[in-house]
Design a protein around this motif. Sequence first.
Motif, PDB file in Angstrom:
ATOM      1  N   TYR A 283      -0.104   7.004  -9.441  1.00 49.47           N
ATOM      2  CA  TYR A 283       0.105   7.622  -8.920  1.00 49.47           C
ATOM      3  C   TYR A 283       0.000   8.897  -9.553  1.00 49.47           C
ATOM      4  CZ  TYR A 283       3.988   5.705  -5.600  1.00 49.47           C
ATOM      5  OH  TYR A 283       4.026   4.474  -4.699  1.00 49.47           O
TER       6      TYR A 283
ATOM      7  N   VAL B 207      10.211  12.682  -2.255  1.00 45.26           N
ATOM      8  CA  VAL B 207      10.480  11.372  -1.993  1.00 45.26           C
ATOM      9  C   VAL B 207      11.304  10.863  -3.723  1.00 45.26           C
ATOM     10  CG1 VAL B 207      10.087   8.814  -1.633  1.00 45.26           C
ATOM     11  CG2 VAL B 207       8.517   9.824  -0.613  1.00 45.26           C
TER      12      VAL B 207
ATOM     13  N   TYR C 124       6.552   0.712  -3.413  1.00 46.63           N
ATOM     14  CA  TYR C 124       5.335   1.189  -2.464  1.00 46.63           C
ATOM     15  C   TYR C 124       5.888   0.761  -1.768  1.00 46.63           C
ATOM     16  CZ  TYR C 124       2.660   0.837  -7.286  1.00 46.63           C
ATOM     17  OH  TYR C 124       1.979   0.200  -8.560  1.00 46.63           O
ATOM     18  N   LYS C 125       6.570   0.028  -1.125  1.00 49.44           N
ATOM     19  CA  LYS C 125       7.002  -0.143   0.182  1.00 49.44           C
ATOM     20  C   LYS C 125       7.689   1.135   0.545  1.00 49.44           C
ATOM     21  CE  LYS C 125       9.891  -3.398   3.199  1.00 49.44           C
ATOM     22  NZ  LYS C 125      10.470  -4.992   3.440  1.00 49.44           N
ATOM     23  N   GLN C 126       8.678   1.224  -0.059  1.00 52.60           N
ATOM     24  CA  GLN C 126      10.036   2.319   0.425  1.00 52.60           C
ATOM     25  C   GLN C 126       8.593   4.361   0.951  1.00 52.60           C
ATOM     26  OE1 GLN C 126      12.214   1.543   2.039  1.00 52.60           O
ATOM     27  NE2 GLN C 126      14.037   1.298   0.313  1.00 52.60           N
ATOM     28  N   THR C 127       8.106   4.465  -0.401  1.00 53.08           N
ATOM     29  CA  THR C 127       7.162   5.001  -0.052  1.00 53.08           C
ATOM     30  C   THR C 127       5.640   5.473   1.327  1.00 53.08           C
ATOM     31  OG1 THR C 127       5.268   4.546  -1.586  1.00 53.08           O
ATOM     32  CG2 THR C 127       7.404   5.857  -2.514  1.00 53.08           C
ATOM     33  N   GLY C 128       5.710   3.908   1.569  1.00 56.01           N
ATOM     34  CA  GLY C 128       4.680   3.667   1.650  1.00 56.01           C
ATOM     35  C   GLY C 128       3.260   4.031   1.236  1.00 56.01           C
ATOM     36  N   VAL C 129       2.756   4.170   0.236  1.00 57.23           N
ATOM     37  CA  VAL C 129       2.076   4.023  -0.299  1.00 57.23           C
ATOM     38  C   VAL C 129       1.286   3.460  -1.102  1.00 57.23           C
ATOM     39  CG1 VAL C 129       0.009   6.062  -1.621  1.00 57.23           C
ATOM     40  CG2 VAL C 129       1.734   6.040  -0.052  1.00 57.23           C
ATOM     41  N   ASN C 130       0.588   1.993  -1.701  1.00 59.19           N
ATOM     42  CA  ASN C 130       0.432   1.598  -2.583  1.00 59.19           C
ATOM     43  C   ASN C 130      -0.541   2.222  -3.493  1.00 59.19           C
ATOM     44  OD1 ASN C 130      -0.660   0.001  -4.779  1.00 59.19           O
ATOM     45  ND2 ASN C 130      -0.167  -1.890  -3.154  1.00 59.19           N
TER      46      ASN C 130
ATOM     47  N   SER D  48       6.977  -3.064  -5.879  1.00 58.99           N
ATOM     48  CA  SER D  48       7.175  -3.596  -4.404  1.00 58.99           C
ATOM     49  C   SER D  48       7.576  -2.962  -3.788  1.00 58.99           C
ATOM     50  CB  SER D  48       6.539  -5.286  -4.131  1.00 58.99           C
ATOM     51  OG  SER D  48       7.638  -5.794  -4.148  1.00 58.99           O
TER      52      SER D  48
ATOM     53  N   TRP E 204      -3.754   0.717  -3.630  1.00 59.94           N
ATOM     54  CA  TRP E 204      -4.978   0.003  -2.729  1.00 59.94           C
ATOM     55  C   TRP E 204      -5.788   1.757  -2.441  1.00 59.94           C
ATOM     56  CZ3 TRP E 204      -0.490  -2.987   0.761  1.00 59.94           C
ATOM     57  CH2 TRP E 204      -0.352  -4.088   0.276  1.00 59.94           C
TER      58      TRP E 204
END
Length: 714
Positions: free
Chosen positions: A655, A559, A580-586, A577, A589
């Motif tokens: 990460y 990515v 995390y939103k663009q990669t779809g992975v926080n 934020s 979490w």
Amino acid sequence: MAAMAEFNNVHSVTEMSEEDDAKRSFHGMFLEPREKKRSMKALLVKHAKKTCSCTPAKIKDYVFGFFPILQWLPKYKLREYLLGDIMSGVIVGVLLVPQSIAYSLLAGQEPIYGLYTSFFASIIYAIFGTSRHISVGIFGVLCLMLGQVVDREVERAGYDSEPAALSVLTHTAGRVNASSSPLNQTLQKFTCDKSCYAITVGATMTFIAGVYQVAMGFFQVGFISVYLSDSLLSGFVTGASITVLTSQAKYLLGLDIPRSSGIGSLVTTWINIFRNIHKTNVCDAITSFLCFLVLIPTKELNERFKSKLKAPIPVELGVVVVATLASHFGKLRETYGSSISGHIPTGFLPPRPPDWNLIPNVALDAIPIAIIGFAITVSLSEMFAKKHGYSVKANQEMYAIGFCNIIPSFFHCFTTSAALAKTLVKESTGCRTQVSGMVTGLVILLVLLVIAPLFYSLQKCVLAVITIANLRGALQKFKDLPKMWHLSRVDTVIWLVTMAASALISTEIGLLVGVCFSMLCVIFRTQRPEAPLLGWVAESETYESLSAYKNLQTKPGIVVFRFEAPLYYINKECFKSILYKQTGVNPVWVKVAKKKAAKRMLKEKEADSDGNQTSISMDFVSEPLGFHTIVIDCCAVQFLDTAGIRTLKEVCRDYGEIDVQVLLAQCNPSVRSSLIRGEFFKEGEDHLLFHSVHQAVDFALGALGHSGATASKN
């Protein structure tokens, strides 16, 4: 040493393992940074020697730089320049005469002082200025700001409670300094009437504004003007123009109402006008209407056919002459009670210094006047210099406009600056050098010595019409709003906010609101910047936004993310934020979910020996993420602060704990230096900083292939 450490750490080539060799093969570009030796003592000594040295050549350069007329006048080409300079100077002078008289009314002064101001400003700027084309003189917005302060100080002194006496004799008889004590105010009323005190306030404020401008030139703080964007200045001028129009409306109708000042003066003025609308002087209203019928169409013709006309039609002067003759022979004052300009003396009054006791009262009010004056002057001079292929000195321009205020303040003058409308006329009529300004001064001098008394019967409503007609350019900015909105919505909002605040609150507060709001807009734009995912342009090494372009390719398991703003304390949470939103992975979490799943799996093991549910939980825990590497393109990150460095550390750590590596690409030297100083990389760790996104992606793909090959061997 820090620079060498960066070199050694980023590009370590000794004792590399087999895996390190694989890494090195993809980012083996070596750039040895220069040593940065910063000795503050050496810099200060060098600067002091340069500043304090005194040689004949340096003295000559200083004198010629401070008096630009000594440079350009000996090189003046008489045959080539003289005709154009005389023509443009005469035309601008003819236009300045009625405008000087009209703007005096706006500044709360007698007409003669407007003529004084235009004369001295034209001559002084020709000596100190470096621009060949700008016209320095009375500017409507500054007159409005000055007039508001003059009205306030006149009211404080108690002059509004009594009718003003004739001021011809008292102007030459001297004066007593203004003071807040009742004794001095009582003495002052016997030696200086209302109009005399008004010019005292105006001249004192002009002197202080000039001192501010010269100080800004001396300390080279012209950078202040960068905070006054084009949209901000345009909105401010338009808002102030609405206030000018409002202040002149009472003269159009011949109403005798007090001039409102302070916060909300525009609304108060219109309320007073409508309350007294039944007292309208019919003669003044008809005269105003007829003048508008002549002025507006003729100005439109001048604008439309300016390329074909050798010189604009001097319609203002014609209106003034005709209106003066009609008022004199028609006896409009005696018959209909029209308000007229009154006696305008010839010659010059004796010079006198500003009132030092008034300085504390007007010192703060002079700051916005000084800033607006020099910002408009410098911007116009640079604009026309660029257009005609020569250079101007911004600091010298500040000196010039400062002296155009300081020196005339001793000769009963008020604030000046460059004005766009007259500058355009000056340029279009053949101006070549500053001699044009001297010719303009001579035209006004002729009026001062001979013609001025002839304007005795000129109606004030005619002067108000001239003032309002010259606001066309600023008021027509409303027509440009759709185009401005299409180009930049942020600039349009800045324009609207500044215009509304300048018109509805006050000019000074409107300027402050505009500056603060525009700076907040910059902060908000960095707080919520664009942060797209990038794709590969086939058959190239370029990566562009996936949301902006079609037919871009993505590398499997990688990515690429670009953050288009500096990373600092304001937007650090936004950075995380959006990432995390663009990669779809926080990652936080994911770690929490894994821990919960592991606990649930243990409970299920204890509660039931059936392996079906356990296998599902194990599948959930080991579910792949879909990517193994994030490349952060830092080309738009201008700088990092401590919060930004800490945020990058947290992102890389979080990460890394879920087996996703984070690589940084295209970091500028400042960012790389901040990362080294902030101990972004652990000791002994290979620093994965890449000079391009393509290089980082190739490294990630190579590292994946190498790890796969190692696993297959095992």
